[in-house]
Design an enzyme around this catalytic site. Sequence first.
Site, PDB file in Angstrom:
ATOM      1  N   CYS A  30      62.890   9.880  34.800  1.00 31.42           N
ATOM      2  CA  CYS A  30      62.974   8.833  33.770  1.00 31.42           C
ATOM      3  C   CYS A  30      63.271   9.445  32.402  1.00 31.42           C
ATOM      4  O   CYS A  30      62.432  10.173  31.848  1.00 31.42           O
ATOM      5  CB  CYS A  30      61.656   8.060  33.760  1.00 31.42           C
ATOM      6  SG  CYS A  30      61.444   6.951  32.356  1.00 31.42           S
ATOM      7  N   CYS A  33      60.848   8.538  29.607  1.00 34.92           N
ATOM      8  CA  CYS A  33      59.571   9.222  29.867  1.00 34.92           C
ATOM      9  C   CYS A  33      59.620  10.649  29.332  1.00 34.92           C
ATOM     10  O   CYS A  33      58.662  11.121  28.711  1.00 34.92           O
ATOM     11  CB  CYS A  33      59.254   9.245  31.360  1.00 34.92           C
ATOM     12  SG  CYS A  33      59.071   7.629  32.126  1.00 34.92           S
TER      13      CYS A  33
END
Length: 104
Positions: A30, A33
Amino acid sequence: MLQAVGAANFGDEVLACPQRVLVDFFATWCGPCRMLMPVLEEIASENPDIKIVKVNVDEEADLVSNYEIRNLPTLLVFQEGKIVARNVGSATKYEVESLLHLRS
Protein backbone atom coordinates in the site's frame (compact mmCIF):
# COMPACT_ATOMS: atom_id res chain seq x y z
CA MET A 1 10.57 1.23 14.27
CA LEU A 2 6.99 0.69 15.36
CA GLN A 3 6.02 -2.51 17.12
CA ALA A 4 4.07 -5.02 15.04
CA VAL A 5 1.13 -6.65 16.80
CA GLY A 6 -1.17 -9.47 15.82
CA ALA A 7 -4.10 -11.44 17.17
CA ALA A 8 -1.85 -13.26 19.65
CA ASN A 9 -0.75 -10.12 21.50
CA PHE A 10 -3.37 -7.50 20.53
CA GLY A 11 -5.21 -7.86 23.82
CA ASP A 12 -2.10 -7.28 25.93
CA GLU A 13 -0.47 -4.63 23.74
CA VAL A 14 -3.57 -2.62 22.82
CA LEU A 15 -6.72 -3.45 24.75
CA ALA A 16 -5.10 -3.83 28.19
CA CYS A 17 -2.63 -0.98 27.72
CA PRO A 18 -3.20 1.85 30.23
CA GLN A 19 -1.95 4.51 27.80
CA ARG A 20 -3.54 5.72 24.58
CA VAL A 21 -2.69 3.42 21.65
CA LEU A 22 -2.74 4.26 17.95
CA VAL A 23 -3.08 1.16 15.77
CA ASP A 24 -2.04 1.46 12.12
CA PHE A 25 -3.69 -1.16 9.90
CA PHE A 26 -1.41 -1.32 6.86
CA ALA A 27 -0.14 -3.48 4.00
CA THR A 28 3.39 -3.57 2.59
CA TRP A 29 2.03 -3.11 -0.95
CA CYS A 30 0.00 0.00 0.00
CA GLY A 31 1.62 3.24 -1.20
CA PRO A 32 -0.24 5.58 1.19
CA CYS A 33 0.64 3.19 4.05
CA ARG A 34 4.33 3.47 3.21
CA MET A 35 4.06 7.28 3.07
CA LEU A 36 2.35 7.37 6.49
CA MET A 37 4.93 5.19 8.28
CA PRO A 38 7.64 7.91 8.72
CA VAL A 39 4.97 10.28 10.06
CA LEU A 40 3.90 7.73 12.66
CA GLU A 41 7.50 6.99 13.62
CA GLU A 42 8.17 10.73 14.09
CA ILE A 43 5.06 11.17 16.25
CA ALA A 44 6.02 8.11 18.32
CA SER A 45 9.51 9.47 18.95
CA GLU A 46 8.13 12.89 19.94
CA ASN A 47 5.38 11.50 22.22
CA PRO A 48 6.59 8.63 24.40
CA ASP A 49 3.32 8.71 26.36
CA ILE A 50 1.45 7.47 23.27
CA LYS A 51 1.96 3.94 22.04
CA ILE A 52 1.84 3.41 18.27
CA VAL A 53 1.68 -0.11 16.84
CA LYS A 54 1.06 -1.58 13.41
CA VAL A 55 -1.05 -4.49 12.14
CA ASN A 56 -0.27 -6.07 8.77
CA VAL A 57 -3.69 -6.72 7.23
CA ASP A 58 -2.33 -9.48 5.00
CA GLU A 59 -1.29 -11.47 8.07
CA GLU A 60 -4.11 -10.66 10.51
CA ALA A 61 -7.45 -11.44 8.86
CA ASP A 62 -9.23 -11.89 12.21
CA LEU A 63 -8.29 -8.40 13.42
CA VAL A 64 -9.22 -6.92 10.03
CA SER A 65 -12.64 -8.54 10.30
CA ASN A 66 -13.17 -7.69 13.98
CA TYR A 67 -12.44 -3.99 13.44
CA GLU A 68 -14.15 -3.78 10.02
CA ILE A 69 -11.09 -2.56 8.16
CA ARG A 70 -12.17 -1.91 4.56
CA ASN A 71 -9.60 0.61 3.29
CA LEU A 72 -5.94 1.32 3.91
CA PRO A 73 -4.39 2.84 5.78
CA THR A 74 -6.82 2.83 8.70
CA LEU A 75 -5.81 4.30 12.04
CA LEU A 76 -7.69 3.39 15.21
CA VAL A 77 -7.07 5.12 18.53
CA PHE A 78 -7.79 3.03 21.62
CA GLN A 79 -8.20 4.35 25.15
CA GLU A 80 -8.86 1.88 27.96
CA GLY A 81 -9.63 -0.86 25.42
CA LYS A 82 -12.22 1.14 23.46
CA ILE A 83 -11.96 2.82 20.07
CA VAL A 84 -12.11 6.58 20.60
CA ALA A 85 -11.11 7.75 17.11
CA ARG A 86 -10.76 6.42 13.57
CA ASN A 87 -9.16 7.75 10.41
CA VAL A 88 -9.38 6.05 7.02
CA GLY A 89 -6.97 6.95 4.25
CA SER A 90 -3.79 8.94 4.11
CA ALA A 91 -3.19 11.54 6.81
CA THR A 92 -0.73 14.35 7.44
CA LYS A 93 1.24 14.66 10.65
CA TYR A 94 -1.12 17.43 11.74
CA GLU A 95 -4.17 15.22 11.10
CA VAL A 96 -2.69 12.30 13.06
CA GLU A 97 -1.78 14.60 15.95
CA SER A 98 -5.32 15.99 15.91
CA LEU A 99 -6.70 12.44 15.96
CA LEU A 100 -4.58 11.80 19.06
CA HIS A 101 -5.69 15.11 20.60
CA LEU A 102 -2.13 16.41 20.54
CA ARG A 103 -3.48 19.44 18.67
CA SER A 104 -6.75 21.24 19.08
